[in-house]
Design a protein around this motif. Structure first.
Motif, PDB file in Angstrom:
ATOM      1  N   ALA A 132       0.836  -1.208   0.000  1.00 39.55           N
ATOM      2  CA  ALA A 132       0.000   0.000   0.000  1.00 39.55           C
ATOM      3  C   ALA A 132       0.870   1.257   0.000  1.00 39.55           C
ATOM      4  CB  ALA A 132      -0.923   0.004   1.218  1.00 39.55           C
ATOM      5  N   PHE A 133       2.057   1.158   0.562  1.00 41.44           N
ATOM      6  CA  PHE A 133       2.970   2.310   0.632  1.00 41.44           C
ATOM      7  C   PHE A 133       3.527   2.625  -0.751  1.00 41.44           C
ATOM      8  CE2 PHE A 133       3.311   3.134   5.186  1.00 41.44           C
ATOM      9  CZ  PHE A 133       2.545   2.073   5.645  1.00 41.44           C
ATOM     10  N   VAL A 134       3.862   1.560  -1.486  1.00 47.85           N
ATOM     11  CA  VAL A 134       4.357   1.759  -2.854  1.00 47.85           C
ATOM     12  C   VAL A 134       3.229   2.354  -3.697  1.00 47.85           C
ATOM     13  CG1 VAL A 134       5.184   0.555  -4.924  1.00 47.85           C
ATOM     14  CG2 VAL A 134       6.091  -0.058  -2.660  1.00 47.85           C
ATOM     15  N   ARG A 135       2.030   1.832  -3.517  1.00 47.96           N
ATOM     16  CA  ARG A 135       0.912   2.256  -4.360  1.00 47.96           C
ATOM     17  C   ARG A 135       0.540   3.724  -4.103  1.00 47.96           C
ATOM     18  NH1 ARG A 135      -4.240   2.991  -4.591  1.00 47.96           N
ATOM     19  NH2 ARG A 135      -5.252   2.598  -6.598  1.00 47.96           N
ATOM     20  N   THR A 136       0.319   4.070  -2.863  1.00 46.73           N
ATOM     21  CA  THR A 136      -0.125   5.453  -2.603  1.00 46.73           C
ATOM     22  C   THR A 136       1.046   6.431  -2.627  1.00 46.73           C
ATOM     23  OG1 THR A 136      -2.169   4.963  -1.440  1.00 46.73           O
ATOM     24  CG2 THR A 136      -1.021   6.970  -0.781  1.00 46.73           C
ATOM     25  N   ASN A 137       2.098   6.111  -1.915  1.00 46.27           N
ATOM     26  CA  ASN A 137       3.148   7.119  -1.738  1.00 46.27           C
ATOM     27  C   ASN A 137       3.967   7.321  -3.017  1.00 46.27           C
ATOM     28  OD1 ASN A 137       2.083   6.832   0.780  1.00 46.27           O
ATOM     29  ND2 ASN A 137       3.987   6.348   1.831  1.00 46.27           N
ATOM     30  N   ILE A 138       4.175   6.241  -3.777  1.00 47.94           N
ATOM     31  CA  ILE A 138       4.978   6.397  -4.997  1.00 47.94           C
ATOM     32  C   ILE A 138       4.063   6.570  -6.214  1.00 47.94           C
ATOM     33  CG2 ILE A 138       6.817   5.441  -6.418  1.00 47.94           C
ATOM     34  CD1 ILE A 138       7.776   3.827  -4.005  1.00 47.94           C
ATOM     35  N   VAL A 139       3.238   5.547  -6.504  1.00 48.44           N
ATOM     36  CA  VAL A 139       2.393   5.635  -7.706  1.00 48.44           C
ATOM     37  C   VAL A 139       1.388   6.780  -7.560  1.00 48.44           C
ATOM     38  CG1 VAL A 139       0.797   4.379  -9.204  1.00 48.44           C
ATOM     39  CG2 VAL A 139       2.691   3.161  -8.118  1.00 48.44           C
ATOM     40  N   VAL A 189      13.356  10.155   5.517  1.00 44.33           N
ATOM     41  CA  VAL A 189      14.058   9.902   4.245  1.00 44.33           C
ATOM     42  C   VAL A 189      15.569   9.968   4.424  1.00 44.33           C
ATOM     43  CG1 VAL A 189      12.135  10.781   2.867  1.00 44.33           C
ATOM     44  CG2 VAL A 189      14.008  12.325   3.490  1.00 44.33           C
ATOM     45  N   TYR A 190      16.031  10.677   5.461  1.00 39.21           N
ATOM     46  CA  TYR A 190      17.477  10.858   5.664  1.00 39.21           C
ATOM     47  C   TYR A 190      18.118   9.698   6.418  1.00 39.21           C
ATOM     48  CZ  TYR A 190      16.475  15.837   4.645  1.00 39.21           C
ATOM     49  OH  TYR A 190      16.086  17.020   4.073  1.00 39.21           O
ATOM     50  N   GLY A 191      17.310   8.763   6.917  1.00 36.35           N
ATOM     51  CA  GLY A 191      17.877   7.646   7.674  1.00 36.35           C
ATOM     52  C   GLY A 191      18.076   8.005   9.131  1.00 36.35           C
ATOM     53  N   SER A 192      19.081   7.393   9.751  1.00 30.06           N
ATOM     54  CA  SER A 192      19.242   7.494  11.198  1.00 30.06           C
ATOM     55  C   SER A 192      20.520   8.244  11.550  1.00 30.06           C
ATOM     56  CB  SER A 192      19.303   6.071  11.770  1.00 30.06           C
ATOM     57  OG  SER A 192      19.347   6.114  13.168  1.00 30.06           O
ATOM     58  N   LEU A 193      20.444   9.058  12.624  1.00 25.53           N
ATOM     59  CA  LEU A 193      21.610   9.807  13.105  1.00 25.53           C
ATOM     60  C   LEU A 193      22.279   9.083  14.266  1.00 25.53           C
ATOM     61  CD1 LEU A 193      20.164  13.429  13.389  1.00 25.53           C
ATOM     62  CD2 LEU A 193      22.124  12.781  11.960  1.00 25.53           C
ATOM     63  N   GLU A 194      23.606   9.180  14.328  1.00 24.37           N
ATOM     64  CA  GLU A 194      24.321   8.753  15.541  1.00 24.37           C
ATOM     65  C   GLU A 194      24.099   9.809  16.620  1.00 24.37           C
ATOM     66  OE1 GLU A 194      25.849   5.900  15.772  1.00 24.37           O
ATOM     67  OE2 GLU A 194      25.688   5.388  13.637  1.00 24.37           O
ATOM     68  N   ASN A 236      15.372   3.865   5.558  1.00 23.92           N
ATOM     69  CA  ASN A 236      15.594   2.524   6.119  1.00 23.92           C
ATOM     70  C   ASN A 236      14.346   1.658   6.219  1.00 23.92           C
ATOM     71  OD1 ASN A 236      18.391   2.710   6.534  1.00 23.92           O
ATOM     72  ND2 ASN A 236      18.055   3.985   8.347  1.00 23.92           N
ATOM     73  N   SER A 237      13.173   2.241   6.257  1.00 21.40           N
ATOM     74  CA  SER A 237      11.948   1.428   6.327  1.00 21.40           C
ATOM     75  C   SER A 237      11.239   1.517   4.969  1.00 21.40           C
ATOM     76  CB  SER A 237      11.023   1.968   7.414  1.00 21.40           C
ATOM     77  OG  SER A 237      10.491   3.224   7.010  1.00 21.40           O
ATOM     78  N   PRO A 238      10.331   0.577   4.693  1.00 24.33           N
ATOM     79  CA  PRO A 238       9.551   0.716   3.456  1.00 24.33           C
ATOM     80  C   PRO A 238       8.790   2.047   3.416  1.00 24.33           C
ATOM     81  CG  PRO A 238       9.328  -1.502   4.336  1.00 24.33           C
ATOM     82  CD  PRO A 238      10.083  -0.705   5.378  1.00 24.33           C
ATOM     83  N   TYR A 239       8.287   2.497   4.566  1.00 25.06           N
ATOM     84  CA  TYR A 239       7.627   3.818   4.598  1.00 25.06           C
ATOM     85  C   TYR A 239       8.600   4.901   4.139  1.00 25.06           C
ATOM     86  CZ  TYR A 239       6.245   8.318   6.551  1.00 25.06           C
ATOM     87  OH  TYR A 239       5.971   9.665   6.712  1.00 25.06           O
ATOM     88  N   ALA A 240       9.782   4.935   4.766  1.00 22.94           N
ATOM     89  CA  ALA A 240      10.745   5.994   4.445  1.00 22.94           C
ATOM     90  C   ALA A 240      11.180   5.906   2.979  1.00 22.94           C
ATOM     91  CB  ALA A 240      11.947   5.890   5.381  1.00 22.94           C
ATOM     92  N   ALA A 241      11.351   4.672   2.490  1.00 20.22           N
ATOM     93  CA  ALA A 241      11.777   4.506   1.092  1.00 20.22           C
ATOM     94  C   ALA A 241      10.696   5.015   0.138  1.00 20.22           C
ATOM     95  CB  ALA A 241      12.077   3.034   0.811  1.00 20.22           C
ATOM     96  N   SER A 242       9.432   4.777   0.490  1.00 13.84           N
ATOM     97  CA  SER A 242       8.361   5.233  -0.405  1.00 13.84           C
ATOM     98  C   SER A 242       8.245   6.757  -0.370  1.00 13.84           C
ATOM     99  CB  SER A 242       7.028   4.568  -0.036  1.00 13.84           C
ATOM    100  OG  SER A 242       6.572   5.004   1.235  1.00 13.84           O
TER     101      SER A 242
END
Ligand code: NAD
Ligand code: TYD
Length: 351
Positions: free
Chosen positions: A94-101, A135-140, A155-161
């Motif tokens: 659903a993340f690919v479909r809504t967030n990307i497509v 979208v920037y990933g994780s900070l130390e 790092n997550s499918p949400y963040a990637a989408s």
């Protein structure tokens, strides 16, 4: 007239109500009403003729084109998304479909609409894409906060989408000159957030005497922003942001999850002393796979470019948020029936 997508969700509904309360023009609100969207979130706008609600999908290009042609908005603000990291781990499709497509279909419809506008309207038109710090990933621990120049490392499918959608927005500006604005915001909290996210989940569980699940050691850090401050930042970006630019938004309020949960327990102890101490309900559970350790936003570009400042302190915003949930347990009851119980079993049952 503006077109808002996802305006029946948490941030979108706060934005629509904020917009209308400011005496601005009409809003067309396109929302699919997924589990996270709720027409009741817009109850305060029910009698307002400036608010036009349309149930529909941003991935349905025909619907979006018809709305653009019929209402001729001066701006589009895109909130519509699947927004919960844990759900993206259980079901990324659903993340690919809504967030990307979905973002792609929206951009295509907007590009065709914008290309045909008369020169002055073309010039002043804006497409504002609401995105995330994830979208920037994780900070130390000792790294400086994310700036807009930080390389993307979702790092997550949400963040990637969300990262993919940001890249599409960037490409539509770079290739066709579409006057886009992208905002990447840190964790929001406040009224009407669906109780799958940490803060409302903890409040609702505590009210019911249920355990307060803390993933892993509870040392993960988020930079919390009160939702009204996010809305005011989006307005400033619409008014003063430069087309093609990206703006980070954040609350400069870094807290570990354990600090957040203890702060909530303390407020609940004051407001519901019969149940104190609520901290006894805190339970450490299995960690989220791939759990980002820390997010923090450097907001200097937004502040110097638009004059925006957040006005709510974390402690006062949290108090207002707890009070809102305690006053709106009917709302909680309505959104936590049916599908919500299945989600709780799926996400917490095996932890
Ligand atoms: P939410 O899940 O509460 O609301 C999302 C809304 O979008 C819902 O009303 C839902 O019905 C609607 N929607 C979903 N798919 C749709 C589709 N295909 N077409 C039309 N509508 C659709 O999310 P939120 O917390 O309000 O987040 C809004 C936006 O802000 C999202 O883009 C999210 O990525 C971003 N964001 C959220 C946070 C946060 O802390 N909540 C932080 C930074 C950025
Ligand atoms: P969440 O509200 O899901 O937002 P995000 O994952 O987008 O930051 O989670 C906030 C933090 O709280 C995150 O580090 C995960 C953690 N968390 C828990 O510890 N327990 C929970 O039940 C939930 C939902 C989140």
């Amino acid at each position: 007239m503006i077109l808002v997508t996802g305006g029946a969700g948490f941030i979108g509904s706060n934005f629509v109500l904020h917009w209308l309360a400011g005496g601005r023009g009409p809003v067309v609100n396109l929302d699919k009403l997924t589990y996270a969207g709720n027409a009741e979130n817009l109850a305060a706008a029910r009698e307002d003729p400036r608010h036009v609600f349309v149930r529909g999908d941003i991935a349905d290009g025909g619907t979006v084109r018809r709305l653009l042609d019929a209402h001729r908005p001066a701006a589009v603000v895109n909130f519509a998304a699947e927004s919960h990291v844990d759900r993206s781990i259980h079901g990324p499709a659903a993340f690919v479909r809504t967030n990307i497509v979905g973002t792609y279909e929206l951009l295509e419809a907007v590009r065709h609409y914008w290309t045909a506008l008369p020169p002055r309207e073309r010039e002043s038109f804006r497409f504002l894409h609401v995105s995330s710090d994830e979208v920037y990933g994780s900070l130390e621990t000792h790294e400086p906060a994310f700036t807009e120049a930080r390389a993307y490392a979702p790092n997550s499918p949400y963040a990637a989408s969300k990262a993919a959608s940001d890249h599409l927005v960037r490409a539509y500006h770079h290739t066709w000159g579409l006057p886009t604005l992208t905002t990447n915001c840190s964790n929001n909290y406040g009224p009407r957030q669906f109780p799958e996210k940490l803060i409302p989940l903890v409040i609702v569980n505590a009210v019911h005497g249920r355990s307060l699940p803390v993933y892993g050691d509870g040392g993960n850090v988020r930079d919390w922003l009160y939702v009204a401050d996010h809305c005011s930042a989006l307005l400033r970006v619409l008014e003063a942001g430069r087309p093609g630019e990206v703006y980070n938004i954040g609350g400069s309020a870094e807290r570990t999850n354990l600090q957040v949960v203890h702060a909530l327990a303390g407020i609940l102890d004051e407001l519901r002393p019969d149940r104190a101490p609520h901290a006894r309900l805190i339970t450490h559970v299995a960690d989220r796979p791939g759990h980002d350790r820390r997010y923090a936003m450097d907001t200097r570009k937004l502040e110097s470019g638009t004059g925006w400042r957040p006005v709510e302190a974390f402690e006062t915003g949290l108090r207002k948020t707890v009070a809102w949930y305690l006053d709106n347990m009917d709302w909680v009851g309505n959104v936590t029936s049916g599908e919500y119980r299945k989600w709780v079993d799926l996400n917490y049952g095996g932890r």
